[in-house]
Design a protein around this motif. Structure first.
Motif, PDB file in Angstrom:
ATOM      1  N   VAL A 270       0.824  -1.336   0.013  1.00  0.00           N
ATOM      2  CA  VAL A 270      -0.124  -0.047   0.081  1.00  0.00           C
ATOM      3  C   VAL A 270       0.765   1.266  -0.099  1.00  0.00           C
ATOM      4  O   VAL A 270       0.609   2.204  -0.933  1.00  0.00           O
ATOM      5  N   GLU A 271       2.003   1.320   0.837  1.00  0.00           N
ATOM      6  CA  GLU A 271       2.744   2.592   0.741  1.00  0.00           C
ATOM      7  C   GLU A 271       3.492   2.471  -0.459  1.00  0.00           C
ATOM      8  O   GLU A 271       3.739   3.740  -1.057  1.00  0.00           O
ATOM      9  N   LEU A 272       4.018   1.435  -1.069  1.00  0.00           N
ATOM     10  CA  LEU A 272       4.640   1.309  -2.239  1.00  0.00           C
ATOM     11  C   LEU A 272       4.002   2.200  -3.366  1.00  0.00           C
ATOM     12  O   LEU A 272       4.637   2.956  -4.206  1.00  0.00           O
ATOM     13  N   LEU A 273       2.748   1.678  -3.523  1.00  0.00           N
ATOM     14  CA  LEU A 273       1.744   2.335  -4.454  1.00  0.00           C
ATOM     15  C   LEU A 273       1.410   3.735  -4.201  1.00  0.00           C
ATOM     16  O   LEU A 273       1.239   4.665  -5.218  1.00  0.00           O
ATOM     17  N   ALA A 274       1.224   4.214  -3.028  1.00  0.00           N
ATOM     18  CA  ALA A 274       1.232   5.531  -2.623  1.00  0.00           C
ATOM     19  C   ALA A 274       2.436   6.337  -3.095  1.00  0.00           C
ATOM     20  O   ALA A 274       2.186   7.489  -3.647  1.00  0.00           O
ATOM     21  N   ARG A 275       3.708   5.905  -2.686  1.00  0.00           N
ATOM     22  CA  ARG A 275       4.814   6.662  -2.940  1.00  0.00           C
ATOM     23  C   ARG A 275       5.074   6.652  -4.504  1.00  0.00           C
ATOM     24  O   ARG A 275       5.355   7.613  -5.094  1.00  0.00           O
ATOM     25  N   SER A 276       4.463   5.697  -5.209  1.00  0.00           N
ATOM     26  CA  SER A 276       4.778   5.554  -6.664  1.00  0.00           C
ATOM     27  C   SER A 276       3.858   6.612  -7.404  1.00  0.00           C
ATOM     28  O   SER A 276       4.211   7.227  -8.393  1.00  0.00           O
ATOM     29  N   ARG A 277       2.770   6.789  -6.953  1.00  0.00           N
ATOM     30  CA  ARG A 277       1.876   7.868  -7.457  1.00  0.00           C
ATOM     31  C   ARG A 277       2.292   9.201  -7.314  1.00  0.00           C
ATOM     32  O   ARG A 277       2.547   9.986  -8.177  1.00  0.00           O
ATOM     33  N   HIS A 278       2.953   9.433  -6.303  1.00  0.00           N
ATOM     34  CA  HIS A 278       3.615  10.835  -5.953  1.00  0.00           C
ATOM     35  C   HIS A 278       4.725  10.916  -6.922  1.00  0.00           C
ATOM     36  O   HIS A 278       5.099  11.992  -7.703  1.00  0.00           O
ATOM     37  N   LEU A 279       5.597   9.959  -7.096  1.00  0.00           N
ATOM     38  CA  LEU A 279       6.683   9.832  -8.039  1.00  0.00           C
ATOM     39  C   LEU A 279       6.060  10.164  -9.643  1.00  0.00           C
ATOM     40  O   LEU A 279       6.926  10.803 -10.407  1.00  0.00           O
ATOM     41  N   SER A 280       5.015   9.348  -9.871  1.00  0.00           N
ATOM     42  CA  SER A 280       4.478   9.551 -11.262  1.00  0.00           C
ATOM     43  C   SER A 280       4.050  11.212 -11.503  1.00  0.00           C
ATOM     44  O   SER A 280       4.400  11.660 -12.394  1.00  0.00           O
TER      45      SER A 280
END
Length: 325
Positions: free
Chosen positions: A238-248
């Motif tokens: 869940v945290e990886l998906l959240a941080r990857s959205r910010h990276l996107s």
């Protein structure tokens, strides 16, 4: 990739219409992360990871998440971890800005790439468009898709090599699954756009762009884990998906996407997000539910579907079942 989407959008009229009928806590000092439904995201991560997981020590999880966070401070380096868009696509998109461009002229440019010709014909004959008789000519296919449909198809063609092509490790296994979500999210977000007065094409772009950061994040996880697997923890996922959205969102800004598209990716799932962020959040949720249902991880009667979606969103969920893989 810089500037080509801005050039496309600079003269595009809005397609908006009138409205129709426990996340993981960030580490101290980390940016506040945007996110969707943590329950759906946990299931989605489990589907994405499949059997390629291991019980990673906390230090390994922290290292992966820290590297993803660090990439948000260096978007130029992050962007180098994904391929660049083929030049033919920006040229076609620029041509489509001209209201006087003819179908024959567009067909002539599309015809320069046999792969693109096949994509256009396949799209026109798909269950999504449901033609009365098979479409056999490029001109007829372009007329059926319309300018907006062709623009969204070209955007998907442009993004496919960015997300799908990777050389090794877990990212290679996951890339086709991520692309499946990207396509469905782009379509669902564009269908949700009129209901929240968001631009249809920008919603499609946001849906495609949202997963670019995830591909970068998975490549970083490969470097840290070095075993072709990812941590099994749902909280990590869940945290990886959240941080990857910010990276996107950061990469989108680096690539000179319109600010509202980058902002929508960063705000998706937030209560006070823009109309574009709402369209993206709804599209993302519907796309993930479609994938989870198709994989057997959820049933159509599950409360996440029956209570989590309104009637129009459930119709969109059904429409995504008609998209070819």
């Amino acid at each position: 990739m810089k500037n080509w989407i801005n050039r496309l959008l600079s003269s595009t009229e809005s397609q908006a219409a009138t409205p129709a009928d426990g996340a993981v806590q960030a580490e101290p000092g980390a940016e506040a992360e945007s996110g969707g439904d943590p329950g759906i995201d946990a299931l989605y991560y489990r589907w994405l990871a499949g059997p390629a997981t291991f019980d990673a020590p906390p230090d390994t999880e922290r290292m992966v998440l820290e590297q993803v966070r660090a990439m948000t401070q260096n978007p130029a380096v992050a962007a180098e971890l994904v391929p660049r868009v083929p030049e033919l696509i920006p040229r076609l998109l620029r041509s489509m800005r001209d209201e006087n461009v003819s179908t024959n002229e567009l067909a002539g440019q599309v015809a320069e790439d046999v792969v693109l010709v096949a994509e256009v014909l396949r799209e026109a004959n798909s269950a999504y468009y449901r033609p009365m008789t098979p479409i056999k000519t490029l001109d007829a296919a372009i007329m059926l898709l319309g300018q907006n449909g062709l623009r969204m198809l070209l955007a998907r063609v442009a993004f496919r090599p960015i997300i799908k092509l990777h050389e090794a490790g877990f990212a290679r296994r996951a890339a086709p699954l991520v692309w499946n979500h990207s396509e469905k999210c782009a379509v669902a977000a564009s269908l949700m756009a009129p209901g929240v007065t968001a631009d249809i094409f920008e919603s499609c772009l946001a849906g495609l762009m949202q997963d670019v950061g995830l591909i970068v994040a998975l490549r970083l996880a490969d470097r840290v884990c070095q075993n072709g697997r990812v941590p099994a923890s749902s909280a990590f996922g869940v945290e990886l998906l959240a941080r990857s959205r910010h990276l996107s969102a950061v990469i989108a800004t680096h690539w000179d996407f319109p600010n509202n598209v980058a902002d929508a990716i960063a705000q998706a799932g937030e209560a006070n997000g823009s109309s574009l962020a709402q369209a993206l959040a709804q599209g993302d949720r519907i796309a993930k539910l479609r994938l989870l249902i198709d994989s057997g991880m959820l049933l159509e009667e599950d409360a996440l579907v029956t209570e989590g979606l309104n009637s129009f969103q459930r119709r969109c969920l059904g429409k995504l079942a008609n998209l070819e893989e």
